[in-house]
Design a protein around this motif. Structure first.
Motif, PDB file in Angstrom:
ATOM      1  N   SER A 135     -23.156  54.384  88.660  1.00 35.65           N
ATOM      2  CA  SER A 135     -23.083  54.661  87.224  1.00 35.65           C
ATOM      3  C   SER A 135     -21.760  54.175  86.642  1.00 35.65           C
ATOM      4  O   SER A 135     -21.718  53.687  85.505  1.00 35.65           O
ATOM      5  CB  SER A 135     -23.256  56.161  86.974  1.00 35.65           C
ATOM      6  OG  SER A 135     -24.538  56.593  87.409  1.00 35.65           O
ATOM      7  N   ALA A 136     -20.681  54.312  87.412  1.00 38.68           N
ATOM      8  CA  ALA A 136     -19.390  53.817  86.930  1.00 38.68           C
ATOM      9  C   ALA A 136     -19.426  52.296  86.771  1.00 38.68           C
ATOM     10  O   ALA A 136     -18.852  51.743  85.822  1.00 38.68           O
ATOM     11  CB  ALA A 136     -18.279  54.229  87.891  1.00 38.68           C
ATOM     12  N   ARG A 137     -20.087  51.597  87.690  1.00 31.13           N
ATOM     13  CA  ARG A 137     -20.251  50.144  87.560  1.00 31.13           C
ATOM     14  C   ARG A 137     -21.053  49.805  86.300  1.00 31.13           C
ATOM     15  O   ARG A 137     -20.727  48.883  85.561  1.00 31.13           O
ATOM     16  CB  ARG A 137     -20.961  49.574  88.786  1.00 31.13           C
ATOM     17  CG  ARG A 137     -20.109  49.509  90.033  1.00 31.13           C
ATOM     18  CD  ARG A 137     -20.970  49.165  91.257  1.00 31.13           C
ATOM     19  NE  ARG A 137     -21.791  47.994  91.039  1.00 31.13           N
ATOM     20  CZ  ARG A 137     -21.416  46.743  91.310  1.00 31.13           C
ATOM     21  NH1 ARG A 137     -20.213  46.521  91.803  1.00 31.13           N
ATOM     22  NH2 ARG A 137     -22.228  45.728  91.104  1.00 31.13           N
ATOM     23  N   LEU A 138     -22.116  50.567  86.067  1.00 34.18           N
ATOM     24  CA  LEU A 138     -22.949  50.314  84.893  1.00 34.18           C
ATOM     25  C   LEU A 138     -22.170  50.570  83.600  1.00 34.18           C
ATOM     26  O   LEU A 138     -22.332  49.835  82.618  1.00 34.18           O
ATOM     27  CB  LEU A 138     -24.201  51.192  84.939  1.00 34.18           C
ATOM     28  CG  LEU A 138     -25.122  51.120  83.717  1.00 34.18           C
ATOM     29  CD1 LEU A 138     -25.589  49.686  83.481  1.00 34.18           C
ATOM     30  CD2 LEU A 138     -26.305  52.048  83.898  1.00 34.18           C
ATOM     31  N   ALA A 139     -21.318  51.597  83.573  1.00 28.88           N
ATOM     32  CA  ALA A 139     -20.546  51.906  82.371  1.00 28.88           C
ATOM     33  C   ALA A 139     -19.685  50.720  81.959  1.00 28.88           C
ATOM     34  O   ALA A 139     -19.553  50.423  80.758  1.00 28.88           O
ATOM     35  CB  ALA A 139     -19.684  53.147  82.605  1.00 28.88           C
ATOM     36  N   ARG A 140     -19.111  50.026  82.933  1.00 24.39           N
ATOM     37  CA  ARG A 140     -18.312  48.844  82.597  1.00 24.39           C
ATOM     38  C   ARG A 140     -19.191  47.754  81.984  1.00 24.39           C
ATOM     39  O   ARG A 140     -18.767  47.030  81.075  1.00 24.39           O
ATOM     40  CB  ARG A 140     -17.592  48.331  83.842  1.00 24.39           C
ATOM     41  CG  ARG A 140     -16.511  49.273  84.350  1.00 24.39           C
ATOM     42  CD  ARG A 140     -15.645  48.600  85.388  1.00 24.39           C
ATOM     43  NE  ARG A 140     -16.362  48.359  86.630  1.00 24.39           N
ATOM     44  CZ  ARG A 140     -16.411  49.219  87.632  1.00 24.39           C
ATOM     45  NH1 ARG A 140     -15.790  50.396  87.544  1.00 24.39           N
ATOM     46  NH2 ARG A 140     -17.070  48.931  88.748  1.00 24.39           N
ATOM     47  N   ILE A 192     -29.781  46.496  78.175  1.00 26.54           N
ATOM     48  CA  ILE A 192     -29.206  47.381  79.193  1.00 26.54           C
ATOM     49  C   ILE A 192     -29.763  47.054  80.574  1.00 26.54           C
ATOM     50  O   ILE A 192     -29.083  47.263  81.592  1.00 26.54           O
ATOM     51  CB  ILE A 192     -29.462  48.851  78.817  1.00 26.54           C
ATOM     52  CG1 ILE A 192     -28.635  49.223  77.577  1.00 26.54           C
ATOM     53  CG2 ILE A 192     -29.134  49.799  79.968  1.00 26.54           C
ATOM     54  CD1 ILE A 192     -28.930  50.599  77.022  1.00 26.54           C
ATOM     55  N   ALA A 193     -30.987  46.526  80.636  1.00 25.94           N
ATOM     56  CA  ALA A 193     -31.581  46.202  81.938  1.00 25.94           C
ATOM     57  C   ALA A 193     -30.768  45.163  82.691  1.00 25.94           C
ATOM     58  O   ALA A 193     -30.780  45.150  83.936  1.00 25.94           O
ATOM     59  CB  ALA A 193     -33.016  45.718  81.747  1.00 25.94           C
ATOM     60  N   VAL A 194     -30.036  44.297  81.969  1.00 27.57           N
ATOM     61  CA  VAL A 194     -29.264  43.243  82.638  1.00 27.57           C
ATOM     62  C   VAL A 194     -28.094  43.837  83.433  1.00 27.57           C
ATOM     63  O   VAL A 194     -27.990  43.616  84.645  1.00 27.57           O
ATOM     64  CB  VAL A 194     -28.781  42.200  81.616  1.00 27.57           C
ATOM     65  CG1 VAL A 194     -27.892  41.163  82.293  1.00 27.57           C
ATOM     66  CG2 VAL A 194     -29.977  41.522  80.952  1.00 27.57           C
ATOM     67  N   PRO A 195     -27.174  44.608  82.811  1.00 28.10           N
ATOM     68  CA  PRO A 195     -26.099  45.198  83.619  1.00 28.10           C
ATOM     69  C   PRO A 195     -26.608  46.266  84.581  1.00 28.10           C
ATOM     70  O   PRO A 195     -25.984  46.516  85.610  1.00 28.10           O
ATOM     71  CB  PRO A 195     -25.148  45.801  82.572  1.00 28.10           C
ATOM     72  CG  PRO A 195     -25.979  46.010  81.358  1.00 28.10           C
ATOM     73  CD  PRO A 195     -26.986  44.906  81.367  1.00 28.10           C
ATOM     74  N   LEU A 196     -27.738  46.892  84.258  1.00 34.16           N
ATOM     75  CA  LEU A 196     -28.306  47.883  85.175  1.00 34.16           C
ATOM     76  C   LEU A 196     -28.758  47.226  86.470  1.00 34.16           C
ATOM     77  O   LEU A 196     -28.517  47.743  87.568  1.00 34.16           O
ATOM     78  CB  LEU A 196     -29.470  48.599  84.485  1.00 34.16           C
ATOM     79  CG  LEU A 196     -30.181  49.683  85.293  1.00 34.16           C
ATOM     80  CD1 LEU A 196     -29.196  50.760  85.735  1.00 34.16           C
ATOM     81  CD2 LEU A 196     -31.321  50.299  84.477  1.00 34.16           C
ATOM     82  N   THR A 197     -29.415  46.078  86.366  1.00 27.97           N
ATOM     83  CA  THR A 197     -29.822  45.337  87.562  1.00 27.97           C
ATOM     84  C   THR A 197     -28.610  44.899  88.361  1.00 27.97           C
ATOM     85  O   THR A 197     -28.599  44.981  89.594  1.00 27.97           O
ATOM     86  CB  THR A 197     -30.653  44.111  87.157  1.00 27.97           C
ATOM     87  OG1 THR A 197     -31.797  44.533  86.407  1.00 27.97           O
ATOM     88  CG2 THR A 197     -31.111  43.338  88.384  1.00 27.97           C
TER      89      THR A 197
END
Length: 312
Positions: free
Chosen positions: A44-49, A145-150
């Motif tokens: 989740s921390a990676r996704l927040a960035r 959002i799907a792009v940074p989520l992946t």
């Protein structure tokens, strides 16, 4: 009576969120079968960035984004905690399972107003449901959002996220019952120094079970697969490097006075043993015996320096 100083405003959403989950009594299933959720919190921390790159173009200014501590709840409890206001429930296909992106309706309408050139103001009287334009905005947010989520999931597992149909009513969501256990990951999005808005990414526990081994592991990142063709090309290139090989037959010494008196035709006597050193650059490769081969002077290797300590 002296008035006490008021506490400074907090950015975190003011609601009690469980940080740990009880194991449950007899006959009760555990909400969280994965133990500690450090791996998912790190994800989740990676996704927040990555969310900064999604919302900065939409909000037209620098954005602060962070991940809040995870919570594990039943779906009915999660719905009861949310404000009784317009909410966008967007299913995100997670391969053959489904996660949820949950957005406050006010935040969606602010983004919609900005998208069409407005100031980012939501209506004073919130509508009861989303317009087609607002639903399209939610779908666009899901795709972005799907792009940074992946990318955030990449070190853990290769997961493909697809965007479903936005629902304004949680009861219309398929495959989710009130008793289903969820892992709620919450993200704060704050443009500049403004008050933050929050979005939730909700994973049903059943959707994460195929990744249980990775979620309970201590290491998130995994080594990249070796490229066999690159390794072969590198080996061939290294094997073609050329080194100067020489042999020192003798190293006679003489006084400087005699060296200065040398004339053409003078003979310098030398002597050497049966074996002479063979050098590669400044390093000793081994020793060899002087002889001839096919009419040329040659040295036959009798020992290698790198093997001398192993053969004794």
């Amino acid at each position: 009576m002296v008035n006490a100083k008021s506490d400074p405003p907090r950015e975190r959403r003011e609601r009690a969120r469980p940080q740990t989950v009880p194991t449950g009594g007899l006959g009760k299933a555990k909400l969280n079968p994965f133990g500690d959720l450090h791996t998912l919190q790190h994800l989740s921390a990676r996704l927040a960035r990555g969310l900064r790159g999604v919302f900065e173009p939409l909000l037209r200014e620098e954005v602060r984004a962070w991940a809040e501590p995870l919570a594990v709840q039943r779906f009915a409890d999660y719905r009861a905690e949310r404000p009784d206001k317009l909410t966008a429930w967007l299913p995100l296909g997670m391969d053959d399972r489904t996660a949820l992106l949950v957005l406050d309706g006010k935040f969606v309408l602010e983004l919609l107003d900005l998208f069409f050139g407005g100031t980012g103001a939501a209506p004073a009287d919130m509508p009861a449901e989303f317009s087609p334009a607002a639903e399209a905005m939610v779908a666009r947010l899901g795709q972005m959002i799907a792009v940074p989520l992946t990318a955030a999931w990449e070190p853990l597992a290769r997961v493909s996220f697809t965007v479903g149909r936005c629902e304004g009513n949680a009861s219309m969501l398929a495959n989710l019952d009130g008793d289903d256990a969820l892992i709620v990951t919450r993200f704060g999005i704050a443009p500049g120094s403004a008050k933050p808005s929050f979005i939730d990414l909700v994973y049903p526990v059943s959707a994460l079970k195929p990744h249980g081994t990775a979620l309970t592991g201590k290491v998130v990142a995994k080594a990249a697969a070796e490229d066999a063709l690159w390794q072969t090309a590198l080996t061939r290139a290294a094997m073609n490097i050329r080194f100067p090989v020489r042999s020192v037959l003798a190293e006679p010494t003489m006084r400087l006075s005699k060296l200065m008196a040398l004339q053409p035709g003078d003979v310098i006597p030398i002597s050497f043993g049966q074996d002479v050193p063979v050098m590669v650059g400044n390093d000793r490769l081994g020793t060899g015996t002087v002889g001839t081969s096919n009419g040329h002077a040659a040295i036959k290797l009798t020992s290698l320096a790198s093997l001398e300590g192993l053969t004794q």
